[in-house]
Scaffold this motif. Structure first.
Motif, mmCIF file in Angstrom:
data_model
loop_
_atom_site.group_PDB
_atom_site.id
_atom_site.type_symbol
_atom_site.label_atom_id
_atom_site.label_comp_id
_atom_site.label_asym_id
_atom_site.label_seq_id
_atom_site.Cartn_x
_atom_site.Cartn_y
_atom_site.Cartn_z
ATOM 1 N N LEU A 113 5.243 -4.631 -6.634
ATOM 2 C CA LEU A 113 6.382 -3.698 -6.542
ATOM 3 C C LEU A 113 7.647 -4.539 -6.654
ATOM 4 N N GLY A 114 8.186 -4.958 -5.533
ATOM 5 C CA GLY A 114 9.396 -5.806 -5.571
ATOM 6 C C GLY A 114 10.667 -4.979 -5.505
ATOM 7 N N ASP A 115 11.799 -5.676 -5.367
ATOM 8 C CA ASP A 115 13.105 -5.011 -5.298
ATOM 9 C C ASP A 115 13.439 -4.418 -6.660
ATOM 10 N N GLY A 116 13.152 -3.160 -6.855
ATOM 11 C CA GLY A 116 13.391 -2.535 -8.148
ATOM 12 C C GLY A 116 14.836 -2.144 -8.342
ATOM 13 N N HIS B 246 0.865 -1.188 0.000
ATOM 14 C CA HIS B 246 0.000 0.000 0.000
ATOM 15 C C HIS B 246 0.896 1.230 0.000
ATOM 16 N N GLN B 247 0.830 1.996 -1.090
ATOM 17 C CA GLN B 247 1.614 3.222 -1.164
ATOM 18 C C GLN B 247 0.673 4.399 -0.956
ATOM 19 N N PHE B 248 0.922 5.173 0.072
ATOM 20 C CA PHE B 248 0.052 6.301 0.424
ATOM 21 C C PHE B 248 -1.423 5.871 0.478
ATOM 22 N N GLY C 55 9.047 9.015 6.780
ATOM 23 C CA GLY C 55 8.695 9.692 5.529
ATOM 24 C C GLY C 55 7.939 8.852 4.515
ATOM 25 N N VAL C 56 8.193 7.548 4.425
ATOM 26 C CA VAL C 56 7.485 6.717 3.432
ATOM 27 C C VAL C 56 7.067 5.392 4.079
ATOM 28 N N MET C 57 6.112 5.481 4.997
ATOM 29 C CA MET C 57 5.687 4.266 5.694
ATOM 30 C C MET C 57 4.672 3.471 4.872
ATOM 31 N N ASP D 60 15.472 2.924 -13.049
ATOM 32 C CA ASP D 60 16.704 2.511 -13.727
ATOM 33 C C ASP D 60 17.539 1.545 -12.896
ATOM 34 N N GLY D 61 17.011 1.175 -11.729
ATOM 35 C CA GLY D 61 17.737 0.214 -10.899
ATOM 36 C C GLY D 61 18.943 0.806 -10.190
ATOM 37 N N ARG D 62 19.089 2.110 -10.275
ATOM 38 C CA ARG D 62 20.260 2.760 -9.691
ATOM 39 C C ARG D 62 19.906 3.546 -8.427
#
Ligand code: AMP
Ligand code: MG
Length: 479
Positions: free
Chosen positions: A88-91, A79-81, A241-243, A119-121
């Motif tokens: 999602l996953g490890d981008g 859940h984003q916001f 900040g991004v819970m 971009d994975g960076r």
């Protein structure tokens, strides 16, 4: 033991293939080592100097591999916001495997199946922040993932401007997130929920392995751990900040450092994340959001744990555990060691007074540790003296119930009230210097991050107050 001699295992790869995807990292160009945490390396059983390990750089840059290591990324939802995103996953995170109970992960090593538009960076800027803050949270006694090494490079990454790419090698006893369970719940793959729960119990809560009703008990552990970690955030003034639920660790530790901040002046309404227009993740909302996130986890577990049962656990436990932890830590910061029923009111009054008087939150507590009846030097740091002045009269009366001498109290308070806090203006200064190729300040901040309660005479400049223009500023998400 040398870092480069470690042998890994990859238990996550024994799960069904839906849980992960094998990854192929793309090393950074012209990499160089910026900093390494010898303290984090101890967790792996590494006692040899990281800086003299010739292979460290190529290992962190994924040019070479530790024995039995396999590159893979983990799949999860979240859940984003408040809105559910089904995958999602490890981008931009690539796992290496596990040793000594720690899962090794590279952040910023290139594209994965889960990178979506990214971009994975990872930028140097945000990597410095994650590296230092992981170690700083540990130094404060807050459960967190750790960071072993930080490398920079000449690889360019496109953001609002061109920046350079970096990689952090980070460690955690688990990288499973609330969102990992949500992924399988949303897909209706209920047998995978059970598979994951068994994995989490084996990895994070082995004491439950043969227990009856262990999935509910696992949930109760997650509730307790999360409540205690967030209580520590509130105690030290940390705004994550991004819970989002994909950033909530299943063992309750702090992970995924983005636009976080420590409060400068005390302001309960502070929002560190500038994309968070509504203030969903403001400082004061953190405990409530943690509980909301735990309710999402309860729902995701509902095919294997009675929903009614888990929500009851949540209601009965979360606030009770949170308040017990928060109050006990805050009383320790305030030098109140005898129990007194009126202390909650005194604490709430203090927080209101700090806000009205306008004073640096952690700076206040450090000075407060040396309070000997003369409040003038503390009041001199306030913009408005009256609110805190009045509160000190009540506090001084309350001290009469304490049994410790002033010197004993001072000693204990100095161990509860850090001298060094990695305020954003300090991180920012270190970043500006690092972008010029000067990394000394990163090293200095690492040192105080790991022992924030001690005096470091030569690093006194790291306690300078936040300049007015930089106080309680907002940060962008990729910070
Ligand atoms: P965060 O909220 O920063 O933890 O990230 C949310 C999601 O976006 C996660 O799935 C991340 O892996 C992904 N992500 C963030 N930045 C990037 C990037 N530069 N490249 C690929 N994926 C990213
Ligand atoms: Mg994340």
């Amino acid at each position: 033991m040398k870092f480069s001699d470690l042998k890994l295992t990859t238990p996550y790869l024994s799960l069904s293939p839906l849980f992960y995807d094998m990854a192929e990292p793309l090393p950074l160009e012209k990499p160089f080592l910026i900093a390494a945490s010898q303290d984090a390396a101890k967790l792996l059983g590494v006692d040899e100097n990281l800086y003299s390990d010739a292979r460290l750089l190529s290992l962190v840059n994924a040019q070479t591999q530790l024995e039995n290591s396999h590159f893979f990324s983990m799949c999860y939802a979240g859940h984003q916001f408040g809105y559910f995103v089904e995958r999602l996953g490890d981008g931009r995170a690539i796992n290496l495997g596990k040793v000594n109970g720690q899962n090794l992960q590279l952040k910023g090593a290139g594209l994965t199946l889960y990178s979506r538009q990214g971009d994975g960076r990872a930028e140097l800027r945000s990597s410095i922040r994650e590296f230092l803050m992981s170690e700083a949270m540990y130094g404060l006694g807050i459960e967190t993932s750790r960071a072993l090494a930080l490398i920079g490079s000449e690889t360019k990454v496109a953001r609002e401007r061109w920046e350079s790419g970096a990689i952090v090698l980070r460690l955690s006893p688990t990288w499973v997130r609330f969102g990992t369970f949500e992924y399988f719940y949303a897909k209706g793959e209920y047998d995978k929920l059970q598979e994951l729960a068994d994995y989490v119990i084996a990895e994070s809560f082995p004491e439950l392995e043969n227990e009856e009703g262990r999935y509910l008990k696992m949930y109760a552990k997650v509730v307790g751990n999360t409540a205690r970690t967030v209580a520590k955030w509130q105690t030290y003034g940390f705004n994550h900040g991004v819970m989002n639920t994909d950033n909530m660790s299943i063992d309750g530790r702090t992970i995924d450092y983005g636009p976080f901040a420590f409060l400068d002046d005390y302001d309960a309404n502070y929002i560190c994340n500038h994309t968070d227009v509504e203030g969903r993740y403001s400082f004061k909302n953190q405990p409530g959001i943690a509980k909301w996130n735990l309710a999402q986890l309860a729902r995701a577990l509902s095919p294997i744990v009675s929903h009614e049962g888990s929500l009851l656990v949540l209601d009965e436990m979360f606030t009770a555990v949170y308040e017990r932890e928060y109050c006990s830590l805050m009383y320790g910061r305030m030098g109140l060691f005898e129990a007194d029923a009126e202390d909650v009111k005194l604490m709430e009054w203090m927080l209101g007074a700090l806000e009205s008087s306008v004073i640096d939150y952690n700076g206040f507590f450090r000075k407060f540790s040396r309070y000997d009846g003369d409040k003038s030097s503390i009041l001199d740091s306030c913009v408005y003296r009256a609110p805190l002045d009045e509160w000190f009269d009540a506090y001084t009366l309350r001290l009469e119930k304490e049994k410790l001498s002033q010197t004993q109290r001072e000693q204990k308070m100095l161990q509860n009230n850090p001298k060094y806090i990695l305020r954003n203006h300090l991180l920012q200064e270190a970043i500006v210097k690092a972008e010029r190729g000067e990394f000394e300040m990163v090293q200095e901040l690492l040192k105080v991050a790991l022992s924030p309660f001690e005096e470091h005479k030569e690093l006194e400049h790291l306690t300078k107050p936040t300049p007015e223009y930089a106080k309680n500023r907002k940060l962008s998400c990729s910070s």
